[in-house]
Design a protein around this motif. Structure first.
Motif, PDB file in Angstrom:
ATOM      1  N   ARG A   1       0.836  -1.215   0.000  1.00 29.63           N
ATOM      2  CA  ARG A   1       0.000   0.000   0.000  1.00 29.63           C
ATOM      3  C   ARG A   1       0.868   1.260   0.000  1.00 29.63           C
ATOM      4  O   ARG A   1       0.533   2.262  -0.641  1.00 29.63           O
ATOM      5  CB  ARG A   1      -0.945  -0.014   1.200  1.00 29.63           C
ATOM      6  CG  ARG A   1      -2.079  -1.045   1.072  1.00 29.63           C
ATOM      7  CD  ARG A   1      -3.113  -0.870   2.174  1.00 29.63           C
ATOM      8  NE  ARG A   1      -2.607  -1.317   3.460  1.00 29.63           N
ATOM      9  CZ  ARG A   1      -2.800  -2.544   3.949  1.00 29.63           C
ATOM     10  NH1 ARG A   1      -3.475  -3.444   3.243  1.00 29.63           N
ATOM     11  NH2 ARG A   1      -2.327  -2.878   5.130  1.00 29.63           N
ATOM     12  N   ALA A   2       2.010   1.208   0.713  1.00 33.28           N
ATOM     13  CA  ALA A   2       2.883   2.383   0.806  1.00 33.28           C
ATOM     14  C   ALA A   2       3.476   2.757  -0.545  1.00 33.28           C
ATOM     15  O   ALA A   2       3.810   3.922  -0.779  1.00 33.28           O
ATOM     16  CB  ALA A   2       3.997   2.139   1.821  1.00 33.28           C
ATOM     17  N   MET A   3       3.604   1.797  -1.452  1.00 32.45           N
ATOM     18  CA  MET A   3       4.149   2.103  -2.766  1.00 32.45           C
ATOM     19  C   MET A   3       3.053   2.448  -3.769  1.00 32.45           C
ATOM     20  O   MET A   3       3.306   2.604  -4.958  1.00 32.45           O
ATOM     21  CB  MET A   3       5.013   0.951  -3.291  1.00 32.45           C
ATOM     22  CG  MET A   3       4.272  -0.324  -3.574  1.00 32.45           C
ATOM     23  SD  MET A   3       5.398  -1.644  -4.162  1.00 32.45           S
ATOM     24  CE  MET A   3       5.735  -1.077  -5.815  1.00 32.45           C
ATOM     25  N   GLY A   4       1.804   2.592  -3.252  1.00 34.29           N
ATOM     26  CA  GLY A   4       0.704   2.991  -4.115  1.00 34.29           C
ATOM     27  C   GLY A   4       0.104   1.858  -4.924  1.00 34.29           C
ATOM     28  O   GLY A   4      -0.639   2.085  -5.876  1.00 34.29           O
ATOM     29  N   TRP A   5       0.401   0.640  -4.528  1.00 36.00           N
ATOM     30  CA  TRP A   5      -0.116  -0.551  -5.209  1.00 36.00           C
ATOM     31  C   TRP A   5      -1.242  -1.115  -4.372  1.00 36.00           C
ATOM     32  O   TRP A   5      -1.550  -0.622  -3.280  1.00 36.00           O
ATOM     33  CB  TRP A   5       1.025  -1.558  -5.339  1.00 36.00           C
ATOM     34  CG  TRP A   5       0.980  -2.419  -6.566  1.00 36.00           C
ATOM     35  CD1 TRP A   5       0.135  -2.323  -7.625  1.00 36.00           C
ATOM     36  CD2 TRP A   5       1.853  -3.518  -6.845  1.00 36.00           C
ATOM     37  NE1 TRP A   5       0.436  -3.272  -8.553  1.00 36.00           N
ATOM     38  CE2 TRP A   5       1.481  -4.029  -8.102  1.00 36.00           C
ATOM     39  CE3 TRP A   5       2.919  -4.114  -6.166  1.00 36.00           C
ATOM     40  CZ2 TRP A   5       2.125  -5.121  -8.699  1.00 36.00           C
ATOM     41  CZ3 TRP A   5       3.566  -5.187  -6.754  1.00 36.00           C
ATOM     42  CH2 TRP A   5       3.174  -5.684  -8.006  1.00 36.00           C
ATOM     43  N   ASN A   6      -1.874  -2.186  -4.829  1.00 38.61           N
ATOM     44  CA  ASN A   6      -2.874  -2.864  -4.010  1.00 38.61           C
ATOM     45  C   ASN A   6      -2.608  -4.361  -4.027  1.00 38.61           C
ATOM     46  O   ASN A   6      -1.837  -4.873  -4.849  1.00 38.61           O
ATOM     47  CB  ASN A   6      -4.302  -2.541  -4.477  1.00 38.61           C
ATOM     48  CG  ASN A   6      -4.551  -2.939  -5.918  1.00 38.61           C
ATOM     49  OD1 ASN A   6      -4.228  -4.045  -6.339  1.00 38.61           O
ATOM     50  ND2 ASN A   6      -5.137  -2.030  -6.693  1.00 38.61           N
ATOM     51  N   LEU A   7      -3.251  -5.073  -3.098  1.00 40.47           N
ATOM     52  CA  LEU A   7      -2.963  -6.493  -2.945  1.00 40.47           C
ATOM     53  C   LEU A   7      -3.439  -7.309  -4.149  1.00 40.47           C
ATOM     54  O   LEU A   7      -2.813  -8.314  -4.496  1.00 40.47           O
ATOM     55  CB  LEU A   7      -3.592  -7.020  -1.654  1.00 40.47           C
ATOM     56  CG  LEU A   7      -2.947  -6.496  -0.369  1.00 40.47           C
ATOM     57  CD1 LEU A   7      -3.689  -7.006   0.855  1.00 40.47           C
ATOM     58  CD2 LEU A   7      -1.472  -6.886  -0.288  1.00 40.47           C
TER      59      LEU A   7
END
Length: 331
Positions: free
Chosen positions: A307-313
């Motif tokens: 989440r911190a890198m702007g991605w999602n699971l």
């Protein structure tokens, strides 16, 4: 047709409870529009798929298939979510190699080496990575606490050599407490690692091989409210996890370059998470261990870093599956 994926959970060890916590997060974020996913539970009693009606369908172990309503289902790939044995120590990987099903984790040899903390730090040390001084002790060749303290200086960490989730781990500050810590660790494993304490800040960082690159996730600093990052701190909220870590670019790059070196030296695959102590006096990170199937529960660190890198699971698990499938296509 959509690729057919076996999501494998459960396990044979005390870490199975963590596997099932991870399973909730993983199942909630798998792209079922893109894949047909069947959950496979591996337990000491049986390997099975449970249908929506509650029926348990046994896995045919000869080819890792299941039969539903008279139709045989073969899997294009396995997504292994088992912490501990047999999913993290190479046993399941060897089986999948035999039945020719690609999987998302390190291969058999790398899984076995990384599951063994002593062998893991030995390989990292040969690759030029800083590691703590340690002793590898076997239950059938016991060493007295006095003999250990002739080799190592207090404080020390005492850990089951094979396993994760910090189960059975102790920090020993006084000589009289070492025997009890050894007994606690030997209750979990026949091998124990006794490791000298390295003072510094604790960091943990995920890294993964995608279809395009070796990707290092944002670094997390771990500040335990207990004396160290033990099971309670990890899973019962007794810690503070800062993602991304508030550190200098210089320190961050040293950690990132070290985790890349470890990933390559241990021939890792998929998503792994490496733990470090950064000794600021020496201005160097010291490698502690690598988790080749890091936790995916809501309390886990990899989801925070994603989440911190702007991605999602969903993107993470899709990339893991696609990388796995790409190896099948190229084989």
């Amino acid at each position: 047709m959509k690729p057919v994926i076996a999501f494998v959970t459960g396990g044979y060890s005390s870490e199975a409870v963590i596997s099932y916590k991870s399973a909730v997060t993983i199942e909630n974020n798998l792209d079922t529009d893109k894949y047909d996913v069947y959950r496979i539970d591996i337990t000491p009693d049986s390997w099975f798929h449970q249908t929506k009606s509650g029926e348990k369908v046994e896995v045919e172990k000869g080819d890792f298939s299941i039969t539903l309503n008279g139709k045989k289902i073969n899997f294009d790939a396995a997504l292994i979510g088992i912490h501990g044995t047999p999913g993290e120590d190479g046993r399941l990987q060897g089986y999948f190699d035999l039945v020719n099903i690609p999987y998302n984790t390190c291969d058999t040899a790398s899984s076995a080496i990384t599951f063994n903390k002593r062998y893991s730090v030995a390989v990292a040390g040969f690759a030029g990575v800083n590691v703590a001084r340690s002793l590898h002790i076997f239950k059938n060749h016991p060493i007295s606490a006095e003999a250990i303290l002739k080799e190592l200086s207090l404080p020390v960490f005492v850990k089951p050599n094979n396993g994760g989730s910090s189960i059975g781990m102790s920090k020993v500050n006084k000589a009289e407490d070492l025997a009890g810590a050894l007994q606690k660790a030997f209750a979990e494993d026949d091998q124990v690692l006794v490791e000298e304490f390295i003072s510094g800040r604790e960091f943990t960082v995920g890294v993964m091989r995608t279809t395009k690159e070796l990707l290092v996730l944002p670094i997390t600093e771990v500040k335990s409210k207990n004396e160290f990052f033990d099971f309670e701190a990890k899973y019962q909220g007794l810690n503070e996890e800062i993602t991304p870590a508030q550190i200098s670019d210089h320190m961050a790059e040293k950690v990132r370059s070290t985790v890349r070196r470890i990933y390559e030296a241990l021939n890792c695959r998929g998503v792994v998470r490496a733990d470090f102590i950064y000794n600021e006096a020496k201005d160097e990170p010291f490698f502690l261990e690598v988790n080749t199937i890091p936790g995916q529960s809501e309390a886990s660190i990899i989801p925070q870093q994603v989440r911190a890198m702007g991605w999602n699971l969903k993107g993470l698990y899709t990339e893991m599956i696609e990388e796995t499938l790409s190896r099948k296509k190229s084989s």
